[in-house]
Design an enzyme around this catalytic site. Sequence first.
Site, mmCIF file in Angstrom:
data_model
loop_
_atom_site.group_PDB
_atom_site.id
_atom_site.type_symbol
_atom_site.label_atom_id
_atom_site.label_comp_id
_atom_site.label_asym_id
_atom_site.label_seq_id
_atom_site.Cartn_x
_atom_site.Cartn_y
_atom_site.Cartn_z
ATOM 1 N N ARG A 283 73.741 27.017 29.185
ATOM 2 C CA ARG A 283 72.619 26.074 29.114
ATOM 3 C C ARG A 283 72.045 26.174 27.713
ATOM 4 O O ARG A 283 72.075 27.239 27.090
ATOM 5 C CB ARG A 283 71.532 26.440 30.122
ATOM 6 C CG ARG A 283 71.778 26.019 31.525
ATOM 7 C CD ARG A 283 70.570 26.202 32.415
ATOM 8 N NE ARG A 283 69.948 27.511 32.306
ATOM 9 C CZ ARG A 283 68.823 27.756 31.639
ATOM 10 N NH1 ARG A 283 68.193 26.794 30.983
ATOM 11 N NH2 ARG A 283 68.319 28.975 31.610
ATOM 12 N N ARG A 321 65.562 21.669 29.987
ATOM 13 C CA ARG A 321 64.130 21.675 29.642
ATOM 14 C C ARG A 321 63.855 21.005 28.300
ATOM 15 O O ARG A 321 63.163 21.541 27.435
ATOM 16 C CB ARG A 321 63.600 23.111 29.626
ATOM 17 C CG ARG A 321 63.802 23.824 30.954
ATOM 18 C CD ARG A 321 63.616 25.324 30.831
ATOM 19 N NE ARG A 321 64.071 26.000 32.038
ATOM 20 C CZ ARG A 321 64.413 27.274 32.105
ATOM 21 N NH1 ARG A 321 64.329 28.044 31.047
ATOM 22 N NH2 ARG A 321 64.812 27.810 33.234
ATOM 23 N N ASP A 508 38.579 64.524 56.846
ATOM 24 C CA ASP A 508 38.802 64.788 55.420
ATOM 25 C C ASP A 508 37.889 63.862 54.600
ATOM 26 O O ASP A 508 37.369 62.863 55.118
ATOM 27 C CB ASP A 508 40.278 64.536 55.095
ATOM 28 C CG ASP A 508 40.583 64.647 53.617
ATOM 29 O OD1 ASP A 508 40.135 65.617 52.991
ATOM 30 O OD2 ASP A 508 41.262 63.742 53.090
#
Length: 737
Positions: A283, A321, A508
Amino acid sequence: MSKTIIISNRLPLQVSIENNELEVTPSVGGLATGLKSFHKDGDSIWIGWPGLTEEEIPAHLKDEVQKKAKEENCVALHLTSDEIDGFYYGFSNRTIWPLFHYFMEYTESDDDYWRYYKQVNQKYADEILKHYEDGDVIWVHDYQLLLVPNMIREKAPDAIIGFFNHIPFPSYEVFRTLPWRDEVLQGVLGADLIGFHTYDYERHFLSSVSRILRYQVDFNEITLPDRIVKVDSFPMGIDYKKFEQAALDHFESTSADQSELQRRLDHHLEATPDAKMILSIDRLDYTKGIAHRIRAYEYFLDKNPEYIEKVRLVMLAVPSRSNVPQYRRLKREIDELVGRINGKFSTVSWTPIWYFYRSMPFENLIDLYTTCDIALLTPIRDGMNLVAKEYIATRTNKKGVLILSEMAGAAHEMNEALIINPNNFEQISEALKTAIEMPEEEQIERNKMLQKRLRRYSVEKWAEDFMKSLKGTKENRDSFKSIRVTSEISQEMMNQFQNAKKRVLFIDYDGTLVNFVDKPENARPDSDLKELIRTLNSQENTDVILISGRDKNTLGTWWKDVPVELISEHGVWMRQIDGEWELSENVKSEWMDAVRPVIENFVDRTPGTFIEEKNYSLAWHYRKADPELGEIRANELSNVLKELISNRGLSVLEGNKVLEIKSSGVNKGKASSKKLVGKDYDFIFAIGDDWTDEYMFQDLPETSYTVKVGIKKTSARYYVEGTSKVRDLLEKFKENM
């Protein structure tokens, strides 16, 4: 019947509209190809975005999109153009993608991107929950959906959720620069199993969780207040048989069946039969190192002019893109580089780079794979790189050479390839020369081993291994010795409490009544907690005993206004209500002068640690230290101390980010048992969070209600998730008095 729900940003379908009609075709490449066979063969649905925004789909075709998706066992999730811009092109690809690939200079931190990312992740989670039924297995994929696992967990706490990250996970030093780092880690930790391609990515993730969220990490397990999350590496394979068969079919096809691309490739082979074709497929992305690769090829030709007209770089760059600025700049840079190098070296009959900027159908990819003698893949950073595996699968005659970047995840499995540093032009040039001159026998030997491994660990095996491990997390949940305090167990406990004639509650302090803090002196009890203990202890025939590792001065000061019995330093000191502190055992402190310098040395060597000195014990706290260094030093100090104090009647207690050296004859079990002598308690309750409380759980009668705080290996019968649950439980005691 339970099903698997697969979730990814995109569906494995390509949806388009031509002449006002819907066209749906299978997607090629990446996750779509990888999971297609698993999806088709199993009982599953796939949820994702179909590829068109809501605005691009005419109203009359929206139902058709869902119908077509359903035919492929898919569910289309519709997103607006604003959501795609903010979530996908914004946060996913301008923030997460560059940061996770170490391109920090390209990383953008934009509040609007983050807002859209959260909004769309919630949209995916909501869609999943619409289809989720008890018993289903949920598998979330990739960096676009990092928040989804926890969003599902909040609504379906018992769901089995897996998450797989297909890109690298960066080192802690890089990841911590992300403004929303805590939220992203918490999002992923909603999963029961988190998968990465390589151990390096797994290690980076665990380091970030340990250092940023401060959760306890043991090997590949993360202990959360209510669950244990497993992290593991699963290198993704390919559909090996598909590529192998496609290559075999390719060689059996006639000239009439050949594609135009294959005819052009054959023409070049006939014109220069001795020339080597070097394949480059990616790509168009800055992480792929394409520009570096072209420059390295130029360096090779400059250094080895004898190979001019003897090699050709066949380079396919798939558009990607194109609306992101960095990608447009990269396209211009590559166009210019190709043009310059072709201009520099071309002859009348030869062009050094044959460049394609487009997508290609599967058949043309097979043409390139089977024709090219060498594959040159040099990403700067790559999660896996399946092209490397596809190329090897198509070498049916076992000839051909793969040159692969060490920065690709696939390099960990493909050591027989020529592994190079993508930033080292000299190394790439030498690898090209080695590949061109490599004897066929060596090529065959290397590829035999690669093919055997890739055939065995195919994408089907990858998915099978991940799902097997994911389903195994449910068995791990059920295997805990202690049982979570459910509403039914809580009610049974309250009934016993109400009906008892004489009751005792051993409680505790740190990690049980209050959360841990960096500075122990800041863990004071709040007014609500004091009032709760006061009320419980005021009930007739009810004794509340706070039993802590704290020193007597601190514990006594904090609780001086509350009429409650106190036991400090794990049982060394006891104070009755309104009484004075008394030693419970004959203990000595002379040993402290010999041990203190050893611990001080570790304080000097480990920033963020300190010594707490009590009357008869020494504690080394490392909560504020770097988690990894702290664990290393704690293990080292523990070994040193055990050797030093052997035969001295001392022991080393390993608590929550603390090591304590004290007398072996004193512990919470012995102290609590003493309190039972001569008392006819018919309801005994004890609760605590760390290993010092285990003595108490072990020594108290089996009929006692012993409760561990947090999911850990324990002798306690039950557990609750955290301090807030402890208070809820104690409030119920108050209500049932």
